[in-house]
Design a protein around this motif. Structure first.
Motif, short mmCIF file in Angstrom:
data_model
loop_
_atom_site.label_atom_id
_atom_site.label_comp_id
_atom_site.label_asym_id
_atom_site.label_seq_id
_atom_site.Cartn_x
_atom_site.Cartn_y
_atom_site.Cartn_z
N LYS A 187 49.44 56.65 -5.77
CA LYS A 187 49.98 56.94 -4.43
C LYS A 187 49.72 55.74 -3.52
O LYS A 187 48.59 55.28 -3.40
CB LYS A 187 49.31 58.17 -3.82
CG LYS A 187 49.64 59.46 -4.52
CD LYS A 187 49.05 60.65 -3.77
CE LYS A 187 49.56 61.95 -4.35
NZ LYS A 187 49.03 63.14 -3.67
N CYS A 188 50.78 55.28 -2.86
CA CYS A 188 50.63 54.10 -2.00
C CYS A 188 50.25 54.53 -0.57
O CYS A 188 50.92 55.38 0.03
CB CYS A 188 51.93 53.30 -1.97
SG CYS A 188 51.80 51.82 -0.96
N ASP B 16 50.43 52.57 1.94
CA ASP B 16 51.24 51.84 2.92
C ASP B 16 52.68 52.35 2.98
O ASP B 16 53.14 52.80 4.03
CB ASP B 16 51.22 50.34 2.59
CG ASP B 16 49.87 49.72 2.96
OD1 ASP B 16 49.17 50.30 3.81
OD2 ASP B 16 49.52 48.69 2.38
N CYS B 17 53.39 52.32 1.84
CA CYS B 17 54.80 52.76 1.89
C CYS B 17 54.93 54.26 1.60
O CYS B 17 56.00 54.83 1.82
CB CYS B 17 55.66 51.95 0.94
SG CYS B 17 55.47 52.35 -0.81
N GLY B 18 53.88 54.86 1.09
CA GLY B 18 53.90 56.31 0.89
C GLY B 18 54.54 56.75 -0.41
O GLY B 18 54.57 57.95 -0.71
N ARG B 19 55.03 55.82 -1.21
CA ARG B 19 55.70 56.24 -2.44
C ARG B 19 54.68 56.52 -3.55
O ARG B 19 53.54 56.05 -3.51
CB ARG B 19 56.70 55.17 -2.89
CG ARG B 19 57.84 55.02 -1.87
CD ARG B 19 59.06 54.39 -2.47
NE ARG B 19 59.66 55.23 -3.49
CZ ARG B 19 60.82 54.98 -4.08
NH1 ARG B 19 61.52 53.92 -3.72
NH2 ARG B 19 61.31 55.77 -5.01
N CYS C 128 51.06 49.02 -5.82
CA CYS C 128 52.26 49.84 -5.67
C CYS C 128 53.46 49.04 -6.20
O CYS C 128 53.71 47.93 -5.73
CB CYS C 128 52.48 50.19 -4.20
SG CYS C 128 54.09 50.98 -3.90
N TYR D 167 56.48 49.52 -5.66
CA TYR D 167 57.59 49.49 -4.70
C TYR D 167 57.36 48.48 -3.58
O TYR D 167 58.29 47.80 -3.16
CB TYR D 167 57.80 50.90 -4.11
CG TYR D 167 58.22 51.90 -5.16
CD1 TYR D 167 59.51 51.90 -5.68
CD2 TYR D 167 57.30 52.83 -5.65
CE1 TYR D 167 59.88 52.80 -6.66
CE2 TYR D 167 57.67 53.74 -6.64
CZ TYR D 167 58.96 53.72 -7.13
OH TYR D 167 59.32 54.60 -8.12
N CYS D 168 56.10 48.38 -3.08
CA CYS D 168 55.88 47.46 -1.95
C CYS D 168 54.81 46.41 -2.24
O CYS D 168 54.60 45.51 -1.43
CB CYS D 168 55.52 48.25 -0.69
SG CYS D 168 53.85 48.94 -0.71
N SER E 1 51.58 46.79 -2.40
CA SER E 1 50.30 47.00 -1.71
C SER E 1 49.18 47.33 -2.69
O SER E 1 49.39 48.01 -3.70
CB SER E 1 50.45 48.15 -0.71
OG SER E 1 49.18 48.52 -0.22
#
Lengths: 372, 134
Positions: B22-23, B25-28, B37, B39-40, B42
Motif C-alpha cells: 500500500k502506497c 503517497d499515491c494511495g494505490r 510503489c 505506480y509512483c 514512492s
C-alpha cells in the motif's frame, strides 16, 4: 544506413551462429565501399546466446572468427528488444561523432533444442522471480489480453486471425521469410492450441537467423555505392507488468514512446505509412497499431485491410522471430521498401519499426527517413 | 527446471504467503511485497498480508509445454483480484474446467510448483483453488 543484409529465417540445424552472421555481414558490406577492416564498432545483439549456446559475449568470437581487426566489439542483450537497443547505441555513437562506421549484427539460434526446452528459455523475457518461477508463459499473457480485448470491444475470435492471414500473404512474397505459405480462417478450429483461445496460427514460430545493418556518418554515406536511408530517431518506454495494469488492452509503453517520438519529429502515422511492428502474437499486432494511433481502439481488425505497408516482410508471425535479430530484420525490410527493392512500391517519406519485449513490457520505436 | 534454494527462502513472502503493497503517497495498492510503489515510485509503502481470497477475473487453459511441465498440462493460468484490491497472476488448480468461469471465488493454497530438479528437490508455492464451501 548504407547497407543491410539478412539470412533466410529458418531452422538452420546445419549452420552455427558464425556462419549465419558471416552471410548477413557479407550482404551488408557488399556495395557499401567498406570491408570488415573499416568497421570501428561491432555491436552484437542477442537475447539468449548465454542460455542456448552457452556463449557469453559472442561479439568477441564474431570479431575473432570473421576478420574484424582493431574493432571495438560488444554485446547488447535486452530481451526481445535487444536489436533495437543495439541500433540506438550505434545511432548515438554516430550522432555524437565518436564513430563514423558502426556495424550492428543480431542473431539467434532458437532451434538448437526441442521446443519444450526453448519454451522455457523464451519465458525468461518475463520476470523470473514473479512469473517464471510459477511457470507463467508469454503465450498465457497473450491469451489473457486476447480475452479482454474480445470482451471489451465485442471482437470475434475469427476476426482476429485476419492479422495472421495477412502476415502469411506477405511472407509468401518475402524471400527471407520462414513461413512461406498462406493460411485461412477455416484452419482456426483445427489449429494446435497454445494458451486458449490462442493457437499456433496466432503465434510466431521458432526461428534461427542473423541480420546486419551498417550505420555511417554523413561524409561516409555520400561515398557509399548505395542510396542511404536515414535513421532519424529512437524512442522507448517501459510499462507495468500486466497484472498491475488497469487496462490490458492498451499498450501504454508503445503509446508513450510514440507520443514523444511524434512530437519531437513532427510525424504522424497513417494507414499508408510503412510500419513494421512486433506481432509476437496477432493480438499484439492489433493493439500496437491502436497504440500508434493509426486505428481507433477496438477497431484495429477493420484497419488491417487498409494498410498496404503493414509488416511487408510477414511480421514475426510469418517472417519469423530470431529474437536478437528481429528488430534488425524489421529495419532491413523497411530499408528495402524505402529504397525500392521490396516486392511492393512505397512512395512515403518515413517508416517506423516497433519492437517490444513481452506484452509491451519494454517498447522501442525506430524512425527512418529517405535520404534527402 | 533448477531453481536456487535461497530464492525460495528469500521470496517466501511472495510465494508461501501473499502480501500487498500500500502506497502512503499515491494511495494505490499493488500485489506482492515491493521495495517501492510501482505506480509512483514512492518508498513510503506499507506491506499488508492478504487473506488469500479473491475473484478470478481472467484465465487461460494453457498447453504451453516447458521442460518438466508435461505432467501438469493443461494448466489454468489466471488473474485473481484479491479481496484487498490488487490483482495477482497465478495458477488455478484442483478445478473442473467445465465448472470454471470468470467470477469464480478462489483461495490460495500451497501446491507443488515443479519437481524436475536434477537433484530431486521439489519446489512449492501458492496456487489458487475454487473456495471450499464449509
Amino acid at each position: 544506413m548504407v547497407g543491410s543484409g539478412v539470412t533466410k529465417v529458418d531452422r538452420h540445424y546445419d549452420k552455427n551462429y558464425l556462419v549465419l552472421i558471416d552471410e548477413a555481414v557479407g550482404k551488408t558490406l557488399a556495395n557499401s565501399g567498406l570491408d570488415a577492416s573499416d568497421i570501428e564498432y561491432l555491436i552484437v545483439s542477442t537475447a539468449f546466446s548465454e542460455s542456448i549456446l552457452n556463449q557469453a559475449d559472442p561479439s568477441t568470437y564474431i570479431a575473432q572468427n570473421l576478420g574484424f581487426r582493431n574493432v571495438k566489439a560488444l554485446t547488447v542483450s535486452s530481451g526481445e528488444v535487444s536489436g533495437a537497443v543495439a541500433l540506438d547505441y550505434a545511432h548515438a555513437l554516430i550522432r555524437s561523432g565518436k564513430a563514423s562506421r558502426v556495424l550492428v549484427v543480431g542473431f539467434e539460434k532458437m532451434s538448437e533444442y526441442p521446443s519444450w526446452v526453448i519454451n522455457r528459455v523464451y519465458s525468461k523475457i518475463l520476470e523470473y522471480e514473479v512469473e517464471g518461477i510459477k511457470n507463467v508463459a508469454p503465450s498465457d499473457y497473450a491469451a489473457l489480453i486476447m480475452n479482454d480485448y474480445m470482451r471489451r470491444y465485442g471482437v470475434s475470435r475469427e476476426s482476429i486471425i485476419k492479422w495472421s492471414i495477412k502476415m502469411h500473404e506477405n511472407a509468401v512474397k518475402t524471400p527471407h521469410a520462414q513461413l512461406q505459405f498462406t493460411i485461412s480462417a477455416d484452419s482456426l478450429s483445427k489449429a494446435l492450441r497454445i494458451s486458449e483461445p490462442l493457437t499456433m496460427l496466432d503465434s510466431h514460430p521458432t526461428s534461427d537467423g542473423a541480420a546486419a545493418l551498417l550505420l555511417v556518418n554523413e561524409s561516409v554515406a555520400k561515398k557509399a555505392g548505395t542510396t542511404p536511408i536515414e535513421l532519424v530517431d529512437v524512442e522507448s518506454s517501459v510499462n507495468l507488468p500486466i497484472y498491475l495494469r488497469d487496462d490490458l488492452t492498451y499498450f501504454s509503453a508503445t503509446a508513450a514512446a510514440y507520443k514523444r517520438l511524434s512530437s519531437r519529429n513532427g510525424v504522424k502515422l497513417t494507414t499508408n505509412t510503412a510500419i513494421n511492428v512486433y506481432d509476437t502474437y496477432d493480438i499484439y499486432g492489433l493493439l500496437t497499431i491502436e497504440a500508434l494511433e493509426i486505428c481507433a481502439r477496438g477497431e484495429a481488425v477493420k484497419c488491417v485491410d487498409e494498410m498496404p505497408y503493414l509488416n511487408v516482410g510477414g511480421g514475426l508471425k510469418a517472417r519469423g522471430h530470431p529474437v536478437g535479430a528481429t528488430p534488425l530484420y524489421q529495419v532491413h525490410e523497411l530499408r528495402e521498401l524505402m529504397s525500392g527493392t521490396s516486392w511492393v512500391k512505397y512512395d512515403g517519406d518515413i517508416s517506423l519499426a516497433h519492437a517490444m519485449s513481452g506484452p509491451d513490457n519494454n517498447a522501442w520505436l525506430i524512425l527512418l527517413k529517405g535520404w534527402v | 527446471m533448477k531453481h536456487s534454494i535461497s530464492i525460495f527462502w528469500r521470496l517466501k513472502d511472495n510465494h508461501y504467503k501473499i502480501y500487498v503493497t500500500k502506497c502512503g503517497d499515491c494511495g494505490r495498492v499493488a500485489s506482492l511485497k515491493r521495495l517501492k510503489c510501482p505506480y509512483c515510485g514512492s518508498r513510503n509503502v506499507e506491506h499488508v498480508e492478504s487473506r488469500g481470497f479473491g475473484e478470478l477475473i481472467n484465465y487461460t487453459v494453457s498447453y504451453y509445454r516447458t521442460e518438466g511441465s508435461e505432467q501438469y498440462l493443461p494448466r489454468v493460468v489466471g488473474l485473481v483480484k484479491l479481496d484487498e484490491g490488487p490483482v495477482i497472476v497465478g495458477e488455478i488448480t484442483d478445478v473442473d474446467l467445465n465448472e470454471l468461469s470468470i467470477g469464480t471465488r478462489v483461495e490460495a493454497v500451497l501446491r507443488k510448483y515443479s519437481s524436475e530438479d536434477p537433484n530431486g528437490l521439489i519446489y512449492y508455492g501458492l496456487k489458487f483453488i475454487p473456495v471450499i464451501k464449509k
